[in-house]
Motif scaffolding. Structure first.
Motif, PDB file in Angstrom:
ATOM      1  N   SER A 103      -5.667   8.931  13.721  1.00  0.00           N
ATOM      2  CA  SER A 103      -6.102   7.845  12.833  1.00  0.00           C
ATOM      3  C   SER A 103      -7.622   7.796  12.724  1.00  0.00           C
ATOM      4  O   SER A 103      -8.168   7.437  11.682  1.00  0.00           O
ATOM      5  CB  SER A 103      -5.565   6.504  13.336  1.00  0.00           C
ATOM      6  N   THR A 108       0.824  -1.215   0.000  1.00  0.00           N
ATOM      7  CA  THR A 108       0.000   0.000   0.000  1.00  0.00           C
ATOM      8  C   THR A 108       0.855   1.261   0.000  1.00  0.00           C
ATOM      9  O   THR A 108       0.332   2.370  -0.144  1.00  0.00           O
ATOM     10  CB  THR A 108      -0.909   0.021   1.237  1.00  0.00           C
ATOM     11  N   LYS A 124      -8.669  10.536  10.042  1.00  0.00           N
ATOM     12  CA  LYS A 124      -8.203  10.402   8.664  1.00  0.00           C
ATOM     13  C   LYS A 124      -9.043   9.401   7.876  1.00  0.00           C
ATOM     14  O   LYS A 124      -9.191   8.249   8.278  1.00  0.00           O
ATOM     15  CB  LYS A 124      -6.735   9.969   8.656  1.00  0.00           C
ATOM     16  N   SER A 125      -9.567   9.831   6.759  1.00  0.00           N
ATOM     17  CA  SER A 125     -10.301   8.924   5.872  1.00  0.00           C
ATOM     18  C   SER A 125      -9.346   8.392   4.811  1.00  0.00           C
ATOM     19  O   SER A 125      -8.212   8.867   4.674  1.00  0.00           O
ATOM     20  CB  SER A 125     -11.472   9.656   5.201  1.00  0.00           C
ATOM     21  N   SER A 126      -9.796   7.421   4.041  1.00  0.00           N
ATOM     22  CA  SER A 126      -8.953   6.824   3.005  1.00  0.00           C
ATOM     23  C   SER A 126      -8.626   7.824   1.900  1.00  0.00           C
ATOM     24  O   SER A 126      -7.651   7.649   1.164  1.00  0.00           O
ATOM     25  CB  SER A 126      -9.658   5.600   2.408  1.00  0.00           C
ATOM     26  N   ARG A 127      -9.426   8.881   1.777  1.00  0.00           N
ATOM     27  CA  ARG A 127      -9.204   9.889   0.741  1.00  0.00           C
ATOM     28  C   ARG A 127      -8.218  10.975   1.179  1.00  0.00           C
ATOM     29  O   ARG A 127      -7.697  11.714   0.344  1.00  0.00           O
ATOM     30  CB  ARG A 127     -10.530  10.545   0.342  1.00  0.00           C
ATOM     31  N   ASP A 165      -1.742  11.818   3.988  1.00  0.00           N
ATOM     32  CA  ASP A 165      -1.171  11.684   5.327  1.00  0.00           C
ATOM     33  C   ASP A 165      -0.274  12.876   5.633  1.00  0.00           C
ATOM     34  O   ASP A 165       0.461  13.356   4.772  1.00  0.00           O
ATOM     35  CB  ASP A 165      -0.373  10.381   5.430  1.00  0.00           C
TER      36      ASP A 165
END
Length: 263
Positions: A173, A76, A176-179, A182
């Motif tokens: 964490s 990933t 934070k969304s997957s979109r 970081d």
């Protein structure tokens, strides 16, 4: 077939469903050029470049406790919790920064600890008058949200105390969304821009505030993890150990005085 605007350390670029995808140098992992590439993949690409002699070193050396290393990345793109250089291993956080002493290959890193707070401290060159604090704050917020695609809610503050500019990025964490990009990736891109070693294809960051170009003497990045790091006393700086010893001696001296006065 396309140009990766947000990462120049790529090969084999192609358009897939109107999106430019390229293979990251050093790992071969496909990256979406419409967003930032993970710091782990960027570091791996930079190491490959330095080995081949292709990388152009910035004028100012990159400040880091251990320096650049060739990281192990998950598919990933995130760092593996355990990193090794030969038979020497250590645990890292989500920013890839060492958070334990160095050990042998038997070291266990049970989880990849998240960096929830990144503090970027910059010192600008000497000047007669201070910068306009509001203009500076507006400039850096626009740069971080537009150029690095970070949601503005993760910029907790931009503080100016001449000659220091401090930017705080906070991202739990749970928030934070997957979109969302970081904050560790944002800080890495930003630091490379500041030091003149931009990862972006255009390689240009106009650091001008109120029509005046800024020049920085030093940039330091600090990391705060959701779990405290695990360093032993032997890894502490001698100066810090000396301070601890002095404090202990002072406490003992205070006890002696207290006992003597009671007598």
């Amino acid at each position: 077939a396309c140009i990766c605007e947000k990462n120049k350390r790529v090969t084999n670029c192609r358009m897939v469903n109107s999106v430019c995808w390229c293979d990251s140098v050093g790992s071969g992992v496909s990256v979406n050029c419409g967003t930032l590439t993970s710091k782990c993949l960027l570091m791996k690409a930079e190491m490959r470049g330095s080995k081949s002699g292709r990388r152009e070193k910035p004028k100012d050396a990159f400040e880091d406790t251990d320096g650049l290393y060739d990281p192990e990345c998950e598919n990933t793109g995130v760092f593996k919790a355990k990193q090794c250089n030969g038979t020497t291993c250590w645990c890292v956080n989500t920013a890839g920064v060492r958070r334990t002493d160095k050990h042998d290959e038997d070291l266990k890193c049970s989880q990849l600890v998240r960096t929830i707070w990144i503090i970027i401290e910059m010192k600008h060159a000497e000047r007669n008058t201070p910068l306009n604090a509001e203009s500076l704050k507006r400039f850096f917020k626009e740069i971080i949200t537009n150029r690095y695609m970070l949601d503005g809610r993760y910029i907790s503050s931009v503080l100016y105390e001449k000659p220091y500019i401090t930017i705080d990025l906070k991202q739990n964490s749970s928030e934070k969304s997957s979109r969302d990009v970081d904050i560790a990736d944002v800080a890495y891109y930003f630091e490379k821009d500041i030091k003149g070693d931009s990862i972006f294809h255009d390689g240009i960051l106009n650091m001008s505030i109120d029509n005046e170009r800024l020049h920085f003497e030093k940039t330091v990045v600090y990391y705060v993890d959701e779990i405290a790091p695990e360093f032993s006393m032997k890894s502490l700086a001698p100066g810090l150990i000396a301070v601890i010893v002095v404090i202990i001696v002072a406490i003992v001296a205070g006890i002696v005085v207290l006992v003597s006065s009671n007598k």
